[in-house]
Structures are given as C-alpha cells and as structure tokens.
Design a protein around this motif. Structure first.
Motif, PDB file in Angstrom:
ATOM      1  N   SER A 167       6.240   8.369  14.288  1.00 30.48           N
ATOM      2  CA  SER A 167       6.175   7.845  12.718  1.00 30.48           C
ATOM      3  C   SER A 167       6.012   6.066  13.238  1.00 30.48           C
ATOM      4  O   SER A 167       5.233   5.643  12.263  1.00 30.48           O
ATOM      5  N   GLU A 168       6.420   5.442  14.111  1.00 24.87           N
ATOM      6  CA  GLU A 168       6.106   4.118  14.301  1.00 24.87           C
ATOM      7  C   GLU A 168       4.597   3.777  14.683  1.00 24.87           C
ATOM      8  O   GLU A 168       3.962   3.084  14.106  1.00 24.87           O
ATOM      9  N   ILE A 169       3.802   4.720  15.365  1.00 27.31           N
ATOM     10  CA  ILE A 169       2.514   4.667  15.907  1.00 27.31           C
ATOM     11  C   ILE A 169       1.523   4.896  14.297  1.00 27.31           C
ATOM     12  O   ILE A 169       0.750   4.090  14.247  1.00 27.31           O
ATOM     13  N   LEU A 170       1.973   5.871  13.493  1.00 27.29           N
ATOM     14  CA  LEU A 170       1.378   5.888  12.195  1.00 27.29           C
ATOM     15  C   LEU A 170       1.629   4.717  11.527  1.00 27.29           C
ATOM     16  O   LEU A 170       0.735   4.347  10.910  1.00 27.29           O
ATOM     17  N   HIS A 171       2.961   4.026  11.533  1.00 30.16           N
ATOM     18  CA  HIS A 171       2.875   2.701  10.534  1.00 30.16           C
ATOM     19  C   HIS A 171       2.071   1.658  11.241  1.00 30.16           C
ATOM     20  O   HIS A 171       1.356   1.146  10.332  1.00 30.16           O
ATOM     21  N   GLN A 172       2.002   1.731  12.431  1.00 31.74           N
ATOM     22  CA  GLN A 172       0.956   0.615  13.068  1.00 31.74           C
ATOM     23  C   GLN A 172      -0.478   0.856  12.681  1.00 31.74           C
ATOM     24  O   GLN A 172      -1.154  -0.229  12.340  1.00 31.74           O
ATOM     25  N   GLN A 173      -1.054   1.990  12.587  1.00 32.90           N
ATOM     26  CA  GLN A 173      -2.372   2.166  11.921  1.00 32.90           C
ATOM     27  C   GLN A 173      -2.427   2.074  10.626  1.00 32.90           C
ATOM     28  O   GLN A 173      -3.354   1.183  10.207  1.00 32.90           O
TER      29      GLN A 173
END
Length: 366
Positions: A167-173
């Motif tokens: 979820s954190e990686i998706l938020h970064q994207q």
C-alpha cells in the motif's frame, strides 16, 4: 504472441503481414518458460521504444544526441512512431503508465531455476495468507477479499522482497507528479489510443468463426506437438506428473473418445475466447475511458461491427486521427470518455451480518 511456435492458438501475425512493416515482441519466449511476466514485457517493450536508464524511468520522447549501437536500434532513435497493438490491455496499461512494482531481480532465465515467491505463497491456505497480510500491511488487507489468493499473495510478495508495504508503494506512485488513483504518471505523454469495438452479437459470431478457422489451420496438431514437448520436458526433469499426463494423453488418443473430447474442447475454447473479449472491453472502459487523474491519452472509438464498412468506419477515420496526432492538431473525431464516479470506492471493506460474507467495493455492497 511473444511465445515461439503456437502460431495458431495465439492467432499470430502472419509472415506476410509482418513483411509489410517491422514487428517487435513476437516469437522470442519459450512457451515452456512459466516465469515470463508483465514486468518482463514492459521492460523489453520500453527498451525497444526508447532507452530509459531504468525500468521505471519515463523514457525520453526524442532520442539522445549521442546514440550507442543499442540506442540506435530503438524506435524513437530511428525517428519512428511505435504502435502498440493488443490484445491484453493490462500489458498495454503497464507500458503506458507507471503502475507496476519491481520486486526481486531475476538471476536466471532458465525454466525451473527461479523460485517464484508468489507461486509458493499461493500454495498456502488463503485465510492464512490474508492473516499474514493483515499483520504486515493492514491497509492492503482491507482492500483485498480474503478469497482472492492471487492478489493477497502478490501483496505479500511485494512486502517480503522490498521490505515496504504494498500500500505504501502504491501511495508513492499515486503521489508522483502526474499520478492518480490508479497509479503513477503516464510514461509517454504524447499518446493516443484507437479502440476498435463491435456490437456484442457481431463480435461473438466473429470469434466463433475465428476458432473454426484456427481448427482448420491445424490447431489440434499444434497443441498435440506442444503437449508432447511439454511432457518430454517434465520427464527429463524427473517429474512423475509428466509421465502420468503422457499416459493420459495416450489413452485419450483412442478414436471414439478423442472426437468427443475434441468437440467439447472446441466449444469450450469458443466460450473462453468470448469471455476474454468481454473482459478486455471492460478493462478499456474502467482503466482507460473512466481513468481518473490528469494524464489520460485520448481514446478514439472505431466501430467494426460491419466488416463490409471497414474503409468508411475504421480505415479512413483512423488515418485522419493518426495524421492529426503526428501533425500536432486536434482530429475532427471526438474522443470517447466515460464519467468517473469519484465517490465510488472500489476497495471499501464491509461484512454482511446476515450471510457473514466479506464484501469489497461500494457497487458490490449496493
């Protein structure tokens, strides 16, 4: 069509058609390799189009001033325009937008030598997988149904191989400049999409006819040869299941049984093909036409229900759109756009007290 052989079952572009213009990404993967993924496709296709410094860096829209031999083979460096044809719209989306996540680097391309962590996780109990995900990434666990083992395993794989919650990686994207609710920014800002669509009844009839033509062209012989090679590979790896499959195939070769199974298989192939076409059209509507965010290329619809009107309904409008695109002006055709419901949450998590079921998404709950 990336796989070597299997020309009929993949409806591969014919040698005659390929001779009309240069084609890429065709017949270069051994079909026995099970670890070829959408990430592999994106990386190879991106390198053919331009030469990004890394897999997830937006490539330049013009070639660099000093080109190495590798760069000179790229489409942009030859002052050509890449045309991506599909097919599987998930792969096209992964090429146009930054939506994928790189995990552990592969160290070998030899089948069987790479341990696919996602496949290993999928062998475990689904509820146990979801429990593990809830511990390391509760936000992602709340968005994925406990029975969706494939997505749960993928999120766990991302965490295990990057050390960062999915979820954190998706938020970064999404927070990158040009990003949106569905992922990161558009890699190629100056793009346009031509969507060939047909009336469902006409499309179904055309797909059934296509399967019949594939059978007439030698589909069964192609699959029989592939199955033989598959079994030989498994026997060579000392896998007992390959021997059993080989014996089963031999028994199915009995004439009276073969024709019965053959007919059922062809009918099943027609049904699967039609379902696949419906899913691809749904993907276009949800991921392209309704895509939220600032960077969405125009999508122009071309009606192909009546093949007798191909020139009037498809060829001439498409040429006008492409010429306008090249010249940097707006075409006379209007792009297709569907309204995006910003209030709808497709990942909301609810539990029905009456039936004790987990419901993911506002629409499913309603």
């Amino acid at each position: 069509q990336v796989y070597k052989g299997l020309d009929i079952i993949t409806n591969k572009v014919s040698p005659q058609e390929q001779s009309l213009c240069r084609h890429h990404m065709i017949s270069f993967v051994d079909p026995l390799v099970s670890n070829y993924t959408v990430v592999d496709f994106r990386d190879k296709a991106g390198a053919l189009i331009s030469f990004p410094s890394s897999a997830d860096t937006s490539p330049p829209l013009s070639p660099p001033s000093t080109a190495s031999p590798a760069r000179e083979s790229c489409i942009f460096s030859r002052d050509k325009i890449p045309i991506v044809v599909g097919g599987t719209n998930y792969y096209i989306e992964s090429l146009l937008w930054k939506v994928l996540i790189n995990t552990k680097e592969k160290t070998s391309t030899t089948p069987g030598l790479i341990s696919d962590r996602k496949e290993e996780l999928e062998q475990l109990d689904g509820l146990e997988l979801h429990r593990r995900l809830s511990q390391v990434d509760p936000e992602m666990a709340a968005k994925i149904h406990p029975h969706d083992k494939r997505k749960v395993a993928r999120s766990l794989q991302v965490f295990e191989e990057t050390g960062i919650p999915h979820s954190e990686i998706l938020h970064q994207q999404q927070e990158e400049e040009g990003g949106g609710p569905l992922g990161g920014p558009l890699r190629y800002p100056h793009s346009c999409i031509l969507w060939l669509h047909a009336d469902q009844a006409a499309l179904d009839q055309r797909l059934e006819q296509r399967v019949d033509e594939m059978v007439a062209a030698g589909l069964l012989e192609e699959l029989r040869d592939f199955h033989k090679r598959y079994n030989q590979e498994k026997v060579a790896e000392n896998r007992w299941c390959g021997t059993i499959q080989h014996r089963l195939l031999s028994s199915l070769a009995l004439t009276f049984l073969f024709h019965s199974l053959c007919f059922k298989g062809i009918q099943a192939l027609k049904q699967v093909t039609k379902r696949y076409a419906r899913r691809q059209n749904k993907w276009v509507r949800n991921r392209f036409l309704r895509r939220p965010g600032p960077n969405v290329p125009p999508v122009y619809g071309l009606e192909v229900s009546d093949h007798l009107r191909w020139e009037e309904d498809v060829l001439k409008p498409a040429l006008e759109i492409v010429e306008s695109f090249i010249q940097g002006r707006e075409p006379s055709a209007e792009p297709v756009r569907m309204e995006y419901d910003a209030k709808e949450n497709k990942r909301s998590h609810r539990v029905c007290d009456i039936c004790d079921r987990v419901i993911i998404g506002d629409r499913e709950w309603a």
